[in-house]
Design a protein around this motif. Structure first.
Motif, PDB file in Angstrom:
ATOM      1  N   VAL A 125     -17.847 -25.467  37.477  1.00  0.00           N
ATOM      2  CA  VAL A 125     -16.797 -25.972  36.603  1.00  0.00           C
ATOM      3  C   VAL A 125     -16.370 -27.312  37.203  1.00  0.00           C
ATOM      4  O   VAL A 125     -15.792 -27.357  38.286  1.00  0.00           O
ATOM      5  CB  VAL A 125     -15.587 -25.008  36.527  1.00  0.00           C
ATOM      6  N   ALA A 126     -16.717 -28.394  36.516  1.00  0.00           N
ATOM      7  CA  ALA A 126     -16.428 -29.740  37.025  1.00  0.00           C
ATOM      8  C   ALA A 126     -15.064 -30.211  36.530  1.00  0.00           C
ATOM      9  O   ALA A 126     -14.782 -30.151  35.337  1.00  0.00           O
ATOM     10  CB  ALA A 126     -17.519 -30.705  36.584  1.00  0.00           C
ATOM     11  N   CYS A 127     -14.245 -30.659  37.460  1.00  0.00           N
ATOM     12  CA  CYS A 127     -12.918 -31.183  37.143  1.00  0.00           C
ATOM     13  C   CYS A 127     -12.838 -32.613  37.659  1.00  0.00           C
ATOM     14  O   CYS A 127     -12.928 -32.843  38.872  1.00  0.00           O
ATOM     15  CB  CYS A 127     -11.835 -30.348  37.813  1.00  0.00           C
ATOM     16  N   ARG A 128     -12.675 -33.549  36.729  1.00  0.00           N
ATOM     17  CA  ARG A 128     -12.632 -34.962  37.115  1.00  0.00           C
ATOM     18  C   ARG A 128     -11.212 -35.375  37.459  1.00  0.00           C
ATOM     19  O   ARG A 128     -10.264 -35.006  36.773  1.00  0.00           O
ATOM     20  CB  ARG A 128     -13.171 -35.824  35.984  1.00  0.00           C
ATOM     21  N   LEU A 129     -11.104 -36.163  38.512  1.00  0.00           N
ATOM     22  CA  LEU A 129      -9.816 -36.742  38.888  1.00  0.00           C
ATOM     23  C   LEU A 129      -9.497 -37.915  37.965  1.00  0.00           C
ATOM     24  O   LEU A 129     -10.410 -38.532  37.405  1.00  0.00           O
ATOM     25  CB  LEU A 129      -9.872 -37.243  40.335  1.00  0.00           C
ATOM     26  N   PRO A 130      -8.222 -38.263  37.821  1.00  0.00           N
ATOM     27  CA  PRO A 130      -7.886 -39.461  37.043  1.00  0.00           C
ATOM     28  C   PRO A 130      -8.523 -40.701  37.676  1.00  0.00           C
ATOM     29  O   PRO A 130      -8.742 -40.752  38.888  1.00  0.00           O
ATOM     30  CB  PRO A 130      -6.362 -39.540  37.130  1.00  0.00           C
ATOM     31  N   SER A 131      -8.803 -41.695  36.854  1.00  0.00           N
ATOM     32  CA  SER A 131      -9.401 -42.935  37.350  1.00  0.00           C
ATOM     33  C   SER A 131      -8.506 -43.591  38.393  1.00  0.00           C
ATOM     34  O   SER A 131      -7.277 -43.545  38.294  1.00  0.00           O
ATOM     35  CB  SER A 131      -9.625 -43.917  36.197  1.00  0.00           C
ATOM     36  N   LYS A 132      -9.154 -44.208  39.376  1.00  0.00           N
ATOM     37  CA  LYS A 132      -8.475 -44.978  40.418  1.00  0.00           C
ATOM     38  C   LYS A 132      -7.397 -44.169  41.138  1.00  0.00           C
ATOM     39  O   LYS A 132      -6.289 -44.644  41.362  1.00  0.00           O
ATOM     40  CB  LYS A 132      -7.892 -46.260  39.839  1.00  0.00           C
ATOM     41  N   SER A 133      -7.733 -42.936  41.516  1.00  0.00           N
ATOM     42  CA  SER A 133      -6.778 -42.088  42.232  1.00  0.00           C
ATOM     43  C   SER A 133      -7.451 -41.372  43.402  1.00  0.00           C
ATOM     44  O   SER A 133      -7.429 -40.149  43.482  1.00  0.00           O
ATOM     45  CB  SER A 133      -6.157 -41.070  41.281  1.00  0.00           C
ATOM     46  N   PRO A 134      -8.058 -42.121  44.336  1.00  0.00           N
ATOM     47  CA  PRO A 134      -8.776 -41.468  45.437  1.00  0.00           C
ATOM     48  C   PRO A 134      -7.876 -40.631  46.345  1.00  0.00           C
ATOM     49  O   PRO A 134      -8.349 -39.713  47.004  1.00  0.00           O
ATOM     50  CB  PRO A 134      -9.400 -42.640  46.200  1.00  0.00           C
TER      51      PRO A 134
END
Length: 195
Positions: A125-134
């Motif tokens: 189950v892939a969960c992407r982080l918000p852009s530009k939020s390392p």
């Protein structure tokens, strides 16, 4: 299992940000350069997974760049490792790198999960982080500490020494690097950023 995935580059030339003070003699930064005859790349790409259950890392270096095909090979390897531990699923938190969010990788994930459901195996189950939020990915500080831990201020490490030091630092098995089999089509802007 919950895992935090990311890729990083281990530069053989650039030194990480280090804090130091000196009494008397000022510190001088020395720009490093590889010799023309040096066969090793200037930087090594590495995929990593920070496991939430054990706190350990699973690493794979890459010969080439992180492209969709390499990401698929890496995910397949992760699933094999986790299946050997009798895991049935993995929640994978990762960023929005173009090789992670490509149509090819998402098609692979979909096909892999159907196959794992039908035949058994580890589903993802892939969960992407918000852009530009390392800062939301806990693996990021691990990379920063690792880069400081393996640095050699006196000389340039070989690619093999770099890989060995990284694997020793994270206490993980040093495996054969994944190979980029397809040529990446990268925009000049991204190519300049990665180089």
């Amino acid at each position: 299992m919950l895992g935090f995935q990311d890729e990083t580059w281990w530069s053989r030339l650039a030194l990480p940000a280090l804090h130091a003070w000196s009494a008397g003699e000022p510190l001088h930064l020395v720009e490093r350069a590889a010799e023309r005859a040096d066969p090793d790349p200037k930087a090594l790409c590495c995929y990593g997974l920070l496991r939430d259950d054990t706190g350990g890392m699973l690493l794979r270096f890459v010969r080439g760049r992180p492209v969709s095909q390499v990401t698929e090979d890496y995910l397949a390897w992760l699933c094999e490792r986790l299946a050997a531990e009798s895991k049935k699923g993995m929640v994978l938190v990762w960023d929005n790198a173009y090789w992670d969010i490509s149509k090819r990788v998402w098609a692979w994930l979909k096909a892999h999960n159907r196959r794992a459901k039908r035949e058994g195996g580890v589903r993802i189950v892939a969960c992407r982080l918000p852009s530009k939020s390392p800062w939301l990915n806990p693996i990021e500080p691990k990379w920063a500490h690792g880069k400081k831990a393996i640095v050699e201020p006196e000389r340039l490490l070989t690619a093999q020494e770099t890989q060995t030091r990284v694997c020793d630092h994270y206490q993980c098995e040093q495996l054969e690097p994944l190979h980029q089999k397809v040529e990446a089509k990268v925009s000049p802007k991204i190519r300049k950023k990665v180089a």
